[in-house]
Design a protein around this motif. Structure first.
Motif, PDB file in Angstrom:
ATOM      1  N   LEU A 101      -2.201   9.543 -25.388  1.00 18.95           N
ATOM      2  CA  LEU A 101      -2.479  10.936 -25.730  1.00 18.95           C
ATOM      3  C   LEU A 101      -3.308  11.609 -24.642  1.00 18.95           C
ATOM      4  O   LEU A 101      -3.074  12.772 -24.302  1.00 18.95           O
ATOM      5  N   LEU A 102      -4.263  10.865 -24.109  1.00 13.91           N
ATOM      6  CA  LEU A 102      -5.092  11.446 -23.051  1.00 13.91           C
ATOM      7  C   LEU A 102      -4.233  11.769 -21.831  1.00 13.91           C
ATOM      8  O   LEU A 102      -4.425  12.797 -21.172  1.00 13.91           O
ATOM      9  N   LYS A 103      -3.295  10.864 -21.545  1.00 12.29           N
ATOM     10  CA  LYS A 103      -2.418  11.103 -20.391  1.00 12.29           C
ATOM     11  C   LYS A 103      -1.597  12.371 -20.604  1.00 12.29           C
ATOM     12  O   LYS A 103      -1.485  13.219 -19.717  1.00 12.29           O
ATOM     13  N   THR A 104      -1.032  12.493 -21.807  1.00  9.76           N
ATOM     14  CA  THR A 104      -0.260  13.696 -22.120  1.00  9.76           C
ATOM     15  C   THR A 104      -1.139  14.931 -21.992  1.00  9.76           C
ATOM     16  O   THR A 104      -0.721  15.961 -21.448  1.00  9.76           O
ATOM     17  N   HIS A 105      -2.361  14.821 -22.479  1.00  7.29           N
ATOM     18  CA  HIS A 105      -3.270  15.961 -22.446  1.00  7.29           C
ATOM     19  C   HIS A 105      -3.571  16.371 -21.014  1.00  7.29           C
ATOM     20  O   HIS A 105      -3.540  17.556 -20.662  1.00  7.29           O
ATOM     21  N   GLN A 106      -3.824  15.371 -20.164  1.00  4.65           N
ATOM     22  CA  GLN A 106      -4.153  15.689 -18.773  1.00  4.65           C
ATOM     23  C   GLN A 106      -2.980  16.355 -18.084  1.00  4.65           C
ATOM     24  O   GLN A 106      -3.129  17.341 -17.367  1.00  4.65           O
ATOM     25  N   GLU A 107      -1.784  15.814 -18.327  1.00  6.82           N
ATOM     26  CA  GLU A 107      -0.610  16.392 -17.670  1.00  6.82           C
ATOM     27  C   GLU A 107      -0.390  17.822 -18.128  1.00  6.82           C
ATOM     28  O   GLU A 107      -0.117  18.715 -17.325  1.00  6.82           O
ATOM     29  N   ALA A 108      -0.515  18.044 -19.421  1.00  2.00           N
ATOM     30  CA  ALA A 108      -0.248  19.384 -19.942  1.00  2.00           C
ATOM     31  C   ALA A 108      -1.310  20.368 -19.485  1.00  2.00           C
ATOM     32  O   ALA A 108      -1.001  21.527 -19.190  1.00  2.00           O
ATOM     33  N   THR A 109      -2.565  19.922 -19.415  1.00  5.02           N
ATOM     34  CA  THR A 109      -3.611  20.831 -18.943  1.00  5.02           C
ATOM     35  C   THR A 109      -3.354  21.205 -17.495  1.00  5.02           C
ATOM     36  O   THR A 109      -3.580  22.337 -17.076  1.00  5.02           O
ATOM     37  N   HIS A 110      -2.894  20.227 -16.738  1.00  5.61           N
ATOM     38  CA  HIS A 110      -2.625  20.487 -15.334  1.00  5.61           C
ATOM     39  C   HIS A 110      -1.481  21.484 -15.174  1.00  5.61           C
ATOM     40  O   HIS A 110      -1.542  22.396 -14.365  1.00  5.61           O
ATOM     41  N   THR A 111      -0.412  21.276 -15.994  1.00  2.00           N
ATOM     42  CA  THR A 111       0.726  22.185 -15.884  1.00  2.00           C
ATOM     43  C   THR A 111       0.339  23.591 -16.307  1.00  2.00           C
ATOM     44  O   THR A 111       0.776  24.575 -15.730  1.00  2.00           O
ATOM     45  N   GLY A 112      -0.473  23.670 -17.335  1.00  2.00           N
ATOM     46  CA  GLY A 112      -0.788  24.994 -17.881  1.00  2.00           C
ATOM     47  C   GLY A 112      -2.128  25.493 -17.417  1.00  2.00           C
ATOM     48  O   GLY A 112      -2.947  25.940 -18.218  1.00  2.00           O
ATOM     49  N   SER A 113      -2.375  25.437 -16.113  1.00  2.00           N
ATOM     50  CA  SER A 113      -3.696  25.843 -15.642  1.00  2.00           C
ATOM     51  C   SER A 113      -3.705  27.284 -15.157  1.00  2.00           C
ATOM     52  O   SER A 113      -4.724  27.780 -14.710  1.00  2.00           O
ATOM     53  N   SER A 114      -2.574  27.986 -15.227  1.00  8.29           N
ATOM     54  CA  SER A 114      -2.577  29.375 -14.772  1.00  8.29           C
ATOM     55  C   SER A 114      -3.319  30.234 -15.780  1.00  8.29           C
ATOM     56  O   SER A 114      -3.549  29.850 -16.913  1.00  8.29           O
ATOM     57  N   PHE A 115      -3.691  31.453 -15.352  1.00  3.98           N
ATOM     58  CA  PHE A 115      -4.515  32.333 -16.182  1.00  3.98           C
ATOM     59  C   PHE A 115      -3.807  32.666 -17.486  1.00  3.98           C
ATOM     60  O   PHE A 115      -4.377  32.587 -18.573  1.00  3.98           O
ATOM     61  N   ILE A 116      -2.546  33.066 -17.381  1.00  6.37           N
ATOM     62  CA  ILE A 116      -1.819  33.473 -18.596  1.00  6.37           C
ATOM     63  C   ILE A 116      -1.663  32.291 -19.539  1.00  6.37           C
ATOM     64  O   ILE A 116      -1.831  32.418 -20.756  1.00  6.37           O
ATOM     65  N   ALA A 117      -1.356  31.124 -18.956  1.00  9.67           N
ATOM     66  CA  ALA A 117      -1.184  29.943 -19.809  1.00  9.67           C
ATOM     67  C   ALA A 117      -2.479  29.635 -20.551  1.00  9.67           C
ATOM     68  O   ALA A 117      -2.479  29.294 -21.735  1.00  9.67           O
ATOM     69  N   GLN A 118      -3.587  29.790 -19.829  1.00  7.65           N
ATOM     70  CA  GLN A 118      -4.869  29.500 -20.490  1.00  7.65           C
ATOM     71  C   GLN A 118      -5.150  30.487 -21.604  1.00  7.65           C
ATOM     72  O   GLN A 118      -5.657  30.131 -22.665  1.00  7.65           O
ATOM     73  N   LYS A 119      -4.810  31.765 -21.363  1.00 13.46           N
ATOM     74  CA  LYS A 119      -5.065  32.774 -22.404  1.00 13.46           C
ATOM     75  C   LYS A 119      -4.178  32.531 -23.611  1.00 13.46           C
ATOM     76  O   LYS A 119      -4.607  32.668 -24.765  1.00 13.46           O
TER      77      LYS A 119
END
Lengths: 569, 181
Positions: free
Chosen positions: A392-410
């Motif tokens: 789960l942590l691995k999935t979380h890290q990958e997804a956070t990395h992919t979604g690090s743009s401003f809009i994705a974060q919002k």
């Protein structure tokens, strides 16, 4: 004019004067206001569960011992009532309100074969058993074929004089078949964790005193075992089709010939097709035998051998079934994937629970070792998964990395708000469809996953999951995440977060929720950590029908939070 | 009506003028209303708080001497003992508390009294420092009555302790209040 009239006149002129200033901007503001209120009222969603139920998730007993905290139980198992100890198994024709018996592993397989018994749209539906090989190849096994295998393998082991059967297999149909074969033919099953070093395997075999081992070639140190463990009588190879042509019955030269070697395929294919179709009858069946498992703590330390009675496992299974709300129950339309080793009781209990609910179950032998959800779910689209915190942590890290743009974060922030403020899972909308590209790729078809189980293993060094990580995972996967605390001598889980609990707190490791309906938890004074009135803290002690030996001290300190959920100290 | 006519005439006589300014007092009031409404709807919800559970009573080992103070006077809870188990009967204060019909039992071992169905003084053990009442001379009927009373108490009241004779407190191993049933 009188004073009062003067006053009225002034008031009148004031109000008229104020509203006399009405202009286009005023109209605009009022429109915005009413539009906003209408939007909020129309799109309001009721939280999935009442917040009061989340604010107090367990009840403490009204009396406590001097050096202990009150005994905490889940709201589903109030004090004074016995804890959940059975599956309420009824004969097929019995009334819905008849009291059933506790049942054992045999009843689970009988339920799988019989299909859904409850009247309703799913009556008679049966789950499918699938095996995922590689990335694309998914084979289905018919329930009759599996029943036949159960009968033939169990009978073969009995005929050869087997009594204690060691299972050293990855997650596979054969693993499950052997477990049920042991249950139906009165053999004791010993489940060994897969992919261990040679010395560990020999040590585990010796400690559990098995006389039969069912294993896969390539991972079992046959020569070593035959040399160091002379009590081994029987060995059954589970050979994949590619190597089936080789002669596996040969015992390597120089080794003792006291070991009877055969292959799974021979046992299953040699007898005539009609043999082994019927399961042994219920009438006159003997007491169920125990199941021994090995608990792996940190690498390098010896595994702990724990013996669970059938009652322990059944109680744990029934508690897991109780933990899910009725409307969200696992059923024939669900596909369950154990992405963690079946040698862990938490995974095993959940798999058996899924089988009992007539869900389809998929086995992937590479899933447990991969520690990666994307790999584990290749080729199928599971709806319920059991996995490790590391995956789960691995999935979380990958997804956070992919979604690090401003809009994705919002967008992520908006969806998290839906979880924490409104208490509902974020719904798919036009806005969230933009967010879909950042979701991790789990399963062949996106969006099917609805429930993820993960377990913190006491003393085994599993990576901690904070409540923020759990909430992010709910947003990323669109599924509910349940985090459980598991321990060596407790079958299933000790405590588990509630199904509808989406709250986020500032913590390094999330709380573990309330006790299950088969456990009760108390905290005993340990060293400096003492209980006080209103503050329960100390060593975690678990009691219940799913605990081997009735009571177990977990060796870690914890405390009860304000909402009566358990957390590490 | 007179007043209304006068007012209407007054307003009609005024020169009609509409301001096109944004910052009129009315607009400011409406704007304030809008911002406040937005804030109220969108602010983070405060966490729901449920009142804390009452503190759990600590399970104690009592002797007839230490049990005596718990008869409801001086704001103490009302305890009574039946066959070695101490029950908290504070919810039945009107019966067992001071001035109640059964107040003799409060803070005492009530086993014999319940078995014989009598609230007389002679049912209670006289010597508080002596051994507990063995109840050896009760008839089967009386024992049955006592069992009935004990069951009723177990259903209705909480067991908060164990009664032992003076001098026996140290020999009692960890008393168990409740295990899983």
């Amino acid at each position: 004019m009188t004073f009062f009239d003067q006053l009225m006149l002034q008031l009148d002129e004031g109000v008229t004067g104020l509203f006399g200033q009405w202009n286009a901007y005023s109209t605009l503001i009022v429109c915005l206001l009413s539009g906003f209120i209408t939007f909020q009222v129309l799109t309001r969603r009721e939280p999935d569960t009442h917040p009061f139920l989340l604010a107090r998730q367990a009840r403490g007993s009204p009396v406590r011992q001097e050096n202990e905290s009150p005994v905490y139980r889940s709201l589903a198992a109030p004090h004074g009532m016995p804890l959940n100890s059975g599956l309420n198994v009824k004969e097929p024709g019995a009334s819905k309100w008849a009291r059933g018996r506790d049942g054992d592993l045999r009843d689970i397989w009988r339920q799988v074969v019989a299909g859904v018994q409850d009247d309703g749209p799913t009556k008679g539906a049966k789950g499918r058993i699938l095996t995922v090989l590689g990335t694309e190849h998914v084979t289905e096994h018919s329930l009759d074929a599996i029943t036949r295998q159960i009968n033939l393998v169990g009978q073969h082991i009995l005929d050869q004089g087997g009594n204690r059967v060691g299972i050293y297999l990855p997650n596979s149909v054969e693993h499950m078949v052997t477990l049920f074969a042991c249950a139906f033919h009165n053999l004791t099953a010993v489940i060994l964790p897969f992919d261990q070093s040679d010395e560990s395997v020999v040590s585990m075999l010796r400690r559990s005193a098995v006389d039969t081992v069912i294993t896969a070639p390539g991972s079992f140190p046959f020569k070593n075992v035959v040399k160091s463990y002379p009590s081994l009588r029987q060995l059954i190879w589970v050979v994949d089709e590619g190597s089936a042509h080789m002669d596996w019955n040969e015992v390597p030269q120089g080794t003792g010939s006291s070991v009877n070697v055969s292959t799974w395929q021979d046992i299953v294919n040699e007898p005539p097709v009609d043999a082994g179709k019927e399961l042994p009858p219920i009438a006159g069946q003997k007491e169920p035998r125990d199941v021994t498992i090995f608990w792996q703590s940190k690498p390098g330390t010896m595994e702990e051998m724990v013996r669970f009675t059938s009652a322990n496992l059944i109680s744990a299974i029934s508690a897991q079934l109780f933990a899910i709300p009725t409307s969200q129950r696992i059923g024939p339309s669900d596909l369950f994937l154990p992405a963690d080793s079946l040698a862990n009781t938490h995974t095993l209990v959940l798999t058996l629970a899924a089988l009992f609910c007539n869900a389809s179950v998929a086995f992937n032998s590479a899933a447990a070792q991969a520690n990666d959800l994307a790999i584990a779910t290749r080729g199928i689209s599971p709806t319920v998964i059991v996995t490790t915190p590391a995956a789960l942590l691995k999935t979380h890290q990958e997804a956070t990395h992919t979604g690090s743009s401003f809009i994705a974060q919002k967008l992520h922030w908006l969806q998290t708000r839906s979880l924490t403020q409104s208490g509902v899972m974020p719904i798919a909308s036009a806005l969230s469809s933009y967010y879909d590209r950042f979701r991790p790729a789990i399963g062949a078809k996106p969006g099917k996953l609805r429930l993820v189980y993960a377990a913190e293993r006491v003393g085994a060094g599993t990576p901690p999951l904070s409540s923020q990580v759990l909430s992010d995972l709910r947003v990323f996967t669109g599924a509910r995440v349940i985090y459980a605390l598991t321990a060596p001598t407790v079958a299933g889980a000790v405590t588990q977060t509630a199904f509808y609990d989406y709250r986020v707190f500032e913590d390094k490791i999330s709380h573990f929720g309330a006790p299950l309906s088969s456990t009760e938890v108390l905290l005993r004074d340990a060293g400096d950590v003492k209980n006080e009135d209103g503050k329960s803290r100390g060593e975690i002690v678990v009691k219940g029908p799913c605990v081997a030996g009735g009571e177990a001290a977990l060796g870690v300190n914890g405390y009860m939070r304000e909402d009566n959920t358990l957390a590490y100290l | 009506m007179d007043y209304v006519e006068k007012r209407v005439a007054q307003e009609a006589a005024k020169v009609a003028s509409t301001t096109t300014e944004f910052l009129t007092p009315l607009n400011l009031i409406l704007l304030g209303l809008f911002l406040w409404t937005t804030y109220t709807f969108l602010r983070p919800a405060s966490p729901y708080l449920v009142p804390a559970d009452p503190h759990a009573t600590i399970f104690k080992v009592f002797t007839p001497r230490t049990l005596l103070p718990f008869n409801g006077e001086n704001n103490q809870p009302v305890y009574l003992a039946v066959r070695g188990r101490v029950f908290d009967v504070s919810s039945g204060r009107s019966f067992y508390g001071p001035g109640g019909p059964y107040s003799n039992f409060a803070g005492r071992d009530a086993s014999r009294g319940l078995a014989c169905g009598s609230f007389d003084e002679e049912m209670l053990t006289k010597d508080l420092d002596g051994p507990l009442d063995k109840l050896a001379d009760l008839t089967p009927d009386q024992l049955e009555a006592l069992q009935g009373w004990e069951d009723k108490f177990t259903d209705k009241y909480l067991v908060v302790g164990k009664l032992v004779a003076v001098g026996d407190e140290k020999t009692v191993k960890r008393p168990s209040a409740c295990g899983f049933a």
